[in-house]
Design an enzyme around this catalytic site. Structure first.
Site, PDB file in Angstrom:
ATOM      1  N   ARG A   1       0.672  -1.230  -0.200  1.00 45.52           N
ATOM      2  CA  ARG A   1       0.207  -0.191  -0.276  1.00 45.52           C
ATOM      3  C   ARG A   1       0.965   1.613  -0.040  1.00 45.52           C
ATOM      4  O   ARG A   1       1.641   2.125   1.154  1.00 45.52           O
ATOM      5  CB  ARG A   1      -0.771  -0.076   1.151  1.00 45.52           C
TER       6      ARG A   1
ATOM      7  N   ASP B   1      -4.756   2.433  14.764  1.00 50.59           N
ATOM      8  CA  ASP B   1      -4.394   2.794  13.952  1.00 50.59           C
ATOM      9  C   ASP B   1      -5.265   4.582  12.874  1.00 50.59           C
ATOM     10  O   ASP B   1      -5.455   5.558  14.409  1.00 50.59           O
ATOM     11  CB  ASP B   1      -4.064   2.542  13.052  1.00 50.59           C
TER      12      ASP B   1
END
Length: 532
Positions: free
Chosen positions: A143, A424
């Site tokens: 990613r 996160d």
């Protein structure tokens, strides 16, 4: 720190010997070519984001685009998928910690958040030990950063390189041919996109990158994260723009919730309740996830479910089993809805998720068996605000999570376990934006009192004191807690909602890293504090 020029690219960072095998003149020439070709377009697309958001701030609402109606209504399919992307029932995602990557490769499909070098047969990690990779390892999807992030330590022709092109370019240059030789290919996750025009740019980057290395067009496969509210109205268009390179869509549920708040920030009727009450059973999330499934299956490609933030609970079997039960219920909802795979945040949850998908998905995927023709997701359903109370306990939790996450991020860690959840950037963004939203509109909490700046500042101090007790004086003194609290306070009391907390935090790091001990760890955070 003296800037260094390697292969025509200016690097404003140390270059230890191990970096030089990656930052070769040939690799940097490739990245520089991509940057010169496409960095101006990145700037244009980011400016377009501002213009679209200004329309939302003025009262417009996201909706399906009339100019692309023909794309949604016509019949077409994405390109064929490679064999190793046909079965994607469990994927694990996380930051690119070397040990975690090795464990992920040895256990299931991996989705690291940043680019990596090609992995040899054995990778050393911290502690001096060698952990061998299995003979058969998981498929890795990398990613790169979103279009909104710039690599400010690298310049081409005096301008920063888009972080997305830096991450993609280095990984692709060093790994594409090797992956093909091993019978796999270069596969990616594309985050944070808000328009099909941003997908179009990625597709052009892919075509040019494959041409440059002499690799057949269509070799790259990419899964788009549907994690912004505007993207929910352009799913067909996302797949269409990347149709030769598409590997489907993923439900980035936590970022999506944050984007809902951010996109509709000027609408006082769209105020979120306590974060813990916004589950996947909320109507706006049900509409969004089922629309992802219907869209992907109509176009012959995978719809990947989202990540449960729960993690195993050590030392408490009852609490651990309760957490596992919640994960099972979440994955059961996904597989019975028609998702073709799911995400977990911890290796310990791989068997839990896999067991559920194995029991209900006996084939590699559900693209043909569950077309979901029954789904009807209207603009009204996708924009329905979740209901529930706003409590003082949730305020304190939002503040504590945000500060703890920022503290970890400033220290180099992209996720942190808190209260048996993996926090996160996305979950911290929900917390941060909720506090901003509640404060802006002076919502009444469950004690009957409206939220004010003074109350927020008091709660910040209380959470900072609690974090000091949890961490201990020594850890607190050497950490980044005060910087994190300061940054959080600036962001939630600002008149405007900042786009991303990591943008502000990144600017802070860049502003404080240069000096006599440039690149060395901040002792006690004193150097950073002196600049606040």
């Amino acid at each position: 720190m003296q800037a260094q020029t390697v292969g025509g690219v200016t690097i404003r960072a140390p270059l230890p010997p191990e970096y030089r095998s990656i930052l070769t003149p040939e690799a940097l020439q490739f990245v520089a070519h991509l940057s010169r070709c496409y960095a101006p377009r990145v700037g244009e697309l980011l400016e377009r984001r501002k213009q679209v958001q200004a329309r939302y701030d003025a009262g417009a609402k996201p909706d399906f685009l009339p100019e692309t109606r023909h794309v949604r209504e016509s019949d077409w399919k994405v390109g064929p998928l490679p064999v190793d992307l046909l079965d994607r029932r469990v994927e694990i995602t996380g930051p690119t910690d070397r040990k975690m990557v090795i464990n992920a490769l040895n256990r299931c499909r991996a989705s690291p958040k940043q680019s990596l070098a090609a992995a040899p047969a054995v990778l050393p990690y911290c502690g001096g030990q060698d952990v061998p990779l299995n003979d058969k390892v998981a498929v890795m999807l990398v990613r790169p950063r979103g279009w909104h992030l710039w690599e400010k330590h690298v310049a081409v022709d005096g301008s920063p390189v888009p972080g997305a092109l830096w991450d993609f370019g280095l990984y692709f240059f060093h790994n594409a041919r090797e992956l093909l030789a091993r019978g796999s290919g270069p596969y990616f996750y594309l985050p944070k996109m808000q328009s099909h025009l941003e997908c179009r740019l990625w597709n052009e980057v892919f075509v040019e990158a494959q041409r440059w290395l002499g690799i057949p067009s269509g070799t790259i496969k990419a899964t788009c994260l549907i994690e912004t509210l505007p993207a929910a109205f352009e799913m067909h268009e996302f797949l269409y723009e990347l149709r030769d390179h598409s590997a489907g869509l993923n439900c980035g549920r936590w970022d999506y919730m944050f984007s809902f708040i951010k996109t509709l920030r000027n609408d006082p009727t769209r105020i979120f309740p306590d974060r813990g009450l916004v589950g996947m059973d909320q109507p706006f999330l049900r509409a969004y996830t089922q629309l992802v499934i219907q869209t992907c299956h109509r176009r012959g490609v995978h719809a990947i479910g989202g990540m449960s933030a729960l993690i195993p609970v050590k030392g408490d079997p009852r609490a651990n089993e309760a957490a596992f039960d919640k994960v099972r219920a979440d994955k059961l909802r996904e597989v019975t809805d028609g998702h073709d795979g799911t995400w977990v945040a911890h290796p310990g949850l791989i068997p839990v998720a896999k067991q559920v998908f194995d029991a209900h998905m006996r084939e590699p995927n559900q693209i043909r068996s569950k077309p979901r023709h029954d789904v009807r997701a209207s603009q009204e359903e996708l924009l329905k605000v979740p209901e529930g109370p706003r409590t003082l306990a949730a305020l304190r939790n939002n503040i504590g999570v945000s500060i703890a996450y920022l503290e970890a991020w400033l220290g180099g860690n992209g996720c942190v376990p808190l209260h048996n959840l993996m926090e996160d950037a996305a979950t911290a963004e929900i917390s941060r934006s909720s506090v901003w939203q509640w404060l802006r509109y002076g919502v009444k909490l469950d004690d009957g009192q409206p939220l004010t700046v003074d109350r927020v500042c008091l709660a910040i101090q209380q959470e900072l004191d609690a974090l000091r007790q949890q961490a201990g004086n020594a850890r607190f003194a050497t950490g980044h807690y005060l910087e994190a609290a300061t940054l959080f306070k600036l962001m939630v009391t600002s008149t405007e909602l900042q786009d991303f907390l990591t943008l502000t935090a990144y600017d802070f790091l860049v502003a404080t890293e240069f000096g006599p001990t440039w690149g060395a760890p901040q002792q006690g955070g004193s150097a950073a504090r002196s600049r606040l």
